[in-house]
Design a protein around this motif. Structure first.
Motif, PDB file in Angstrom:
ATOM      1  N   GLY A  91      -0.468  -7.180  -5.044  1.00 14.70           N
ATOM      2  CA  GLY A  91       0.852  -6.683  -5.410  1.00 14.70           C
ATOM      3  C   GLY A  91       1.701  -6.256  -4.233  1.00 14.70           C
ATOM      4  O   GLY A  91       2.913  -6.065  -4.380  1.00 14.70           O
ATOM      5  N   ASP A  92       1.088  -6.113  -3.040  1.00 18.50           N
ATOM      6  CA  ASP A  92       1.861  -5.758  -1.854  1.00 18.50           C
ATOM      7  C   ASP A  92       2.749  -6.931  -1.435  1.00 18.50           C
ATOM      8  O   ASP A  92       2.326  -8.091  -1.444  1.00 18.50           O
ATOM      9  N   ARG A  93       3.963  -6.623  -1.047  1.00 20.41           N
ATOM     10  CA  ARG A  93       4.863  -7.646  -0.526  1.00 20.41           C
ATOM     11  C   ARG A  93       4.746  -7.650   0.995  1.00 20.41           C
ATOM     12  O   ARG A  93       4.829  -6.591   1.634  1.00 20.41           O
ATOM     13  N   VAL A  94       4.537  -8.834   1.577  1.00 11.10           N
ATOM     14  CA  VAL A  94       4.202  -8.923   2.989  1.00 11.10           C
ATOM     15  C   VAL A  94       4.936 -10.082   3.652  1.00 11.10           C
ATOM     16  O   VAL A  94       5.336 -11.055   3.004  1.00 11.10           O
ATOM     17  N   ALA A  95       5.093  -9.969   4.961  1.00  8.43           N
ATOM     18  CA  ALA A  95       5.405 -11.118   5.819  1.00  8.43           C
ATOM     19  C   ALA A  95       4.086 -11.626   6.369  1.00  8.43           C
ATOM     20  O   ALA A  95       3.203 -10.839   6.713  1.00  8.43           O
ATOM     21  N   SER A  96       3.943 -12.942   6.456  1.00 11.49           N
ATOM     22  CA  SER A  96       2.659 -13.536   6.781  1.00 11.49           C
ATOM     23  C   SER A  96       2.771 -14.473   7.975  1.00 11.49           C
ATOM     24  O   SER A  96       3.773 -15.169   8.150  1.00 11.49           O
ATOM     25  N   LEU A  97       1.703 -14.497   8.777  1.00  8.32           N
ATOM     26  CA  LEU A  97       1.576 -15.484   9.844  1.00  8.32           C
ATOM     27  C   LEU A  97       0.658 -16.629   9.436  1.00  8.32           C
ATOM     28  O   LEU A  97       0.110 -17.334  10.289  1.00  8.32           O
ATOM     29  N   VAL A 113      -0.758 -10.094   8.493  1.00  5.52           N
ATOM     30  CA  VAL A 113       0.349  -9.815   7.590  1.00  5.52           C
ATOM     31  C   VAL A 113       0.909  -8.430   7.886  1.00  5.52           C
ATOM     32  O   VAL A 113       0.215  -7.566   8.424  1.00  5.52           O
ATOM     33  N   VAL A 114       2.184  -8.244   7.536  1.00  2.00           N
ATOM     34  CA  VAL A 114       2.855  -6.956   7.705  1.00  2.00           C
ATOM     35  C   VAL A 114       3.461  -6.560   6.361  1.00  2.00           C
ATOM     36  O   VAL A 114       4.280  -7.301   5.812  1.00  2.00           O
ATOM     37  N   PRO A 115       3.064  -5.407   5.797  1.00  2.00           N
ATOM     38  CA  PRO A 115       3.675  -4.955   4.542  1.00  2.00           C
ATOM     39  C   PRO A 115       5.169  -4.709   4.726  1.00  2.00           C
ATOM     40  O   PRO A 115       5.612  -4.221   5.776  1.00  2.00           O
ATOM     41  N   LEU A 116       5.945  -5.034   3.704  1.00  2.00           N
ATOM     42  CA  LEU A 116       7.390  -4.858   3.750  1.00  2.00           C
ATOM     43  C   LEU A 116       7.796  -3.673   2.886  1.00  2.00           C
ATOM     44  O   LEU A 116       7.248  -3.476   1.793  1.00  2.00           O
ATOM     45  N   PRO A 117       8.753  -2.874   3.348  1.00  2.00           N
ATOM     46  CA  PRO A 117       9.179  -1.698   2.579  1.00  2.00           C
ATOM     47  C   PRO A 117       9.922  -2.097   1.307  1.00  2.00           C
ATOM     48  O   PRO A 117      10.480  -3.201   1.206  1.00  2.00           O
ATOM     49  N   ALA A 118       9.952  -1.171   0.350  1.00  3.10           N
ATOM     50  CA  ALA A 118      10.547  -1.457  -0.955  1.00  3.10           C
ATOM     51  C   ALA A 118      12.021  -1.818  -0.853  1.00  3.10           C
ATOM     52  O   ALA A 118      12.515  -2.614  -1.658  1.00  3.10           O
ATOM     53  N   GLU A 119      12.734  -1.274   0.137  1.00  9.21           N
ATOM     54  CA  GLU A 119      14.168  -1.582   0.221  1.00  9.21           C
ATOM     55  C   GLU A 119      14.431  -3.031   0.629  1.00  9.21           C
ATOM     56  O   GLU A 119      15.561  -3.511   0.550  1.00  9.21           O
ATOM     57  N   PHE A 120      13.386  -3.743   1.049  1.00  6.04           N
ATOM     58  CA  PHE A 120      13.534  -5.164   1.374  1.00  6.04           C
ATOM     59  C   PHE A 120      13.287  -6.071   0.176  1.00  6.04           C
ATOM     60  O   PHE A 120      13.405  -7.296   0.298  1.00  6.04           O
ATOM     61  N   ASP A 121      12.924  -5.493  -0.965  1.00  2.00           N
ATOM     62  CA  ASP A 121      12.624  -6.311  -2.142  1.00  2.00           C
ATOM     63  C   ASP A 121      13.801  -7.220  -2.484  1.00  2.00           C
ATOM     64  O   ASP A 121      14.961  -6.788  -2.462  1.00  2.00           O
ATOM     65  N   GLY A 122      13.491  -8.468  -2.772  1.00  2.18           N
ATOM     66  CA  GLY A 122      14.524  -9.429  -3.132  1.00  2.18           C
ATOM     67  C   GLY A 122      15.254 -10.032  -1.956  1.00  2.18           C
ATOM     68  O   GLY A 122      16.119 -10.900  -2.137  1.00  2.18           O
ATOM     69  N   LYS A 123      14.914  -9.599  -0.735  1.00  3.58           N
ATOM     70  CA  LYS A 123      15.582 -10.115   0.458  1.00  3.58           C
ATOM     71  C   LYS A 123      14.612 -10.997   1.245  1.00  3.58           C
ATOM     72  O   LYS A 123      13.435 -10.674   1.379  1.00  3.58           O
ATOM     73  N   GLY A 279       5.549  -7.411  16.881  1.00  5.25           N
ATOM     74  CA  GLY A 279       6.958  -7.800  16.873  1.00  5.25           C
ATOM     75  C   GLY A 279       7.543  -7.777  15.470  1.00  5.25           C
ATOM     76  O   GLY A 279       8.701  -7.367  15.280  1.00  5.25           O
ATOM     77  N   ILE A 280       6.771  -8.221  14.484  1.00  6.78           N
ATOM     78  CA  ILE A 280       7.256  -8.194  13.102  1.00  6.78           C
ATOM     79  C   ILE A 280       7.434  -6.751  12.633  1.00  6.78           C
ATOM     80  O   ILE A 280       8.432  -6.415  11.973  1.00  6.78           O
ATOM     81  N   ARG A 281       6.498  -5.889  12.982  1.00  5.25           N
ATOM     82  CA  ARG A 281       6.652  -4.461  12.642  1.00  5.25           C
ATOM     83  C   ARG A 281       7.912  -3.892  13.296  1.00  5.25           C
ATOM     84  O   ARG A 281       8.665  -3.125  12.677  1.00  5.25           O
ATOM     85  N   ASP A 282       8.144  -4.264  14.543  1.00  6.95           N
ATOM     86  CA  ASP A 282       9.345  -3.796  15.237  1.00  6.95           C
ATOM     87  C   ASP A 282      10.611  -4.334  14.573  1.00  6.95           C
ATOM     88  O   ASP A 282      11.645  -3.647  14.541  1.00  6.95           O
ATOM     89  N   ALA A 283      10.542  -5.561  14.044  1.00  7.97           N
ATOM     90  CA  ALA A 283      11.694  -6.123  13.337  1.00  7.97           C
ATOM     91  C   ALA A 283      11.990  -5.344  12.068  1.00  7.97           C
ATOM     92  O   ALA A 283      13.165  -5.095  11.737  1.00  7.97           O
ATOM     93  N   VAL A 284      10.951  -4.942  11.348  1.00  2.00           N
ATOM     94  CA  VAL A 284      11.147  -4.103  10.164  1.00  2.00           C
ATOM     95  C   VAL A 284      11.881  -2.826  10.548  1.00  2.00           C
ATOM     96  O   VAL A 284      12.860  -2.422   9.899  1.00  2.00           O
TER      97      VAL A 284
END
Length: 329
Positions: A91-97, A113-123, A279-284
């Motif tokens: 159920g976690d939303r993630v960015a994946s390599l 993978v990097v978990p994405l915060p809830a405010e990114f949902d749908g984006k 880098g992905i964490r820094d992008a978040v």
């Protein structure tokens, strides 16, 4: 293996490149995560310019590709985990390599993978290129008051323009497309220059920098001439950052110039997955803080069956194009 809900199907859709400029979408078995792995039900995948060389079918390329192969900018929701996975849950939303993201599902290691915060949902969140931009920016060592030239305003160059402006640098953006120069201006670039005549550009930059040239120059095209030009625009003891993807053949450099000016040259491509993930964490963090806004750069969206159109558009770069995304229902 754990699953969020009973699996309704044991197959998935995946693109398979079968020859130069040709692909088909196939139904293939749904992959299962092994120990330390997870499966992502993908929402989408960015289309990377690094795909264009294999898409063109060079002699060394082998067809068909693995299902979903070439896609590496995926994001979505974890729908299954293997044994010993601790940090990510179903159920976690993630960015994946993951490396097979031109498909509705992909497998990734837990640490990829990097978990994405809830405010990114749908984006959309194509994590790999966003992380790449942050890593390049970090290695560029840019601070307020510097003059930074960015040669090539595509997706990467536009992201770097935003980051450099947010850091307080004066940005000179160079691109062959008027649309890209407009984009750079809207992102805060102080000067925009058409990427046309080599010596005219050098003289222009020399004039607007009072003969000093630029503290930092980021080459983000991946071709011989922009690399040559980038070196010419870098001041004595300045830093030349190679961010372009130079994988279509060897390059020559003007070592006489590099040596005389005492340039620091940084090849800003990373291969360590842990650095990519950071880098992905820094992008978040950068997006949440407002330093970075990639949303206007996602200019075109395609379903998986039109991946060929997305790749061709990435190659041809028509007016108004910056970044293509493959989106899944």
């Amino acid at each position: 293996m754990n699953v969020l809900t009973p699996v309704q199907t044991q197959t998935m859709k995946a693109a398979v490149v079968i020859g130069a400029g040709r692909l088909r979408v196939e139904d293939v078995p749904l992959p299962q995560p092994g120990p330390g792995q997870l499966r992502v039900k993908l929402e989408g995948c960015g289309v990377c310019a690094s795909n264009l060389t294999p898409w063109a079918g060079p002699e060394w390329m082998r067809f068909p590709t693995e299902p979903g192969g070439l896609g590496h900018e995926g994001w979505g929701v974890v729908d299954a985990v293997g044994e010993n996975v601790q940090s990510v849950a179903i159920g976690d939303r993630v960015a994946s390599l993951g490396q097979h993201a031109y498909a509705t599902h992909d497998i990734a290691d837990e640490n990829a993978v990097v978990p994405l915060p809830a405010e990114f949902d749908g984006k959309p969140f194509p994590g790999e290129p966003l992380g790449c931009a942050l890593n390049i920016f970090k290695r560029s060592d840019i601070v307020a008051g510097q003059t930074v030239a960015i040669v090539g305003i595509g997706f990467l160059g536009a992201l770097l323009t935003q980051l450099c402006v947010a850091a307080g640098a004066r940005v000179i953006a160079l691109s062959r497309r008027p649309f890209s120069l407009d984009l750079a201006r809207h992102s805060g670039a102080g000067e925009t220059i058409p990427l046309d005549d080599h010596w005219r550009i050098i003289e222009h930059v020399k004039q607007i920098t009072n003969g000093r040239f630029c503290d930092r120059v980021i080459e983000a095209v991946g071709k011989q001439w922009p690399l040559d030009l980038a070196a010419e625009l870098t001041r004595e003891r300045g830093r030349l950052i190679v961010a372009g993807y130079h994988q279509d053949g060897p390059r020559q450099i003007n070592m006489q110039l590099w040596n005389w000016r005492g340039l620091d040259v940084v090849n800003a491509h990373e291969r360590d997955p842990a650095i990519y993930i950071q880098g992905i964490r820094d992008a978040v963090t950068a997006i949440r803080s407002g330093r970075l806004d990639p949303s206007p750069l996602y200019t075109h969206r395609f379903p998986l069956v039109r991946l060929d159109d997305a790749l061709n558009m990435t190659r041809d770069r028509p007016d108004g194009f910056v970044k293509a995304l493959i989106v899944y229902p």
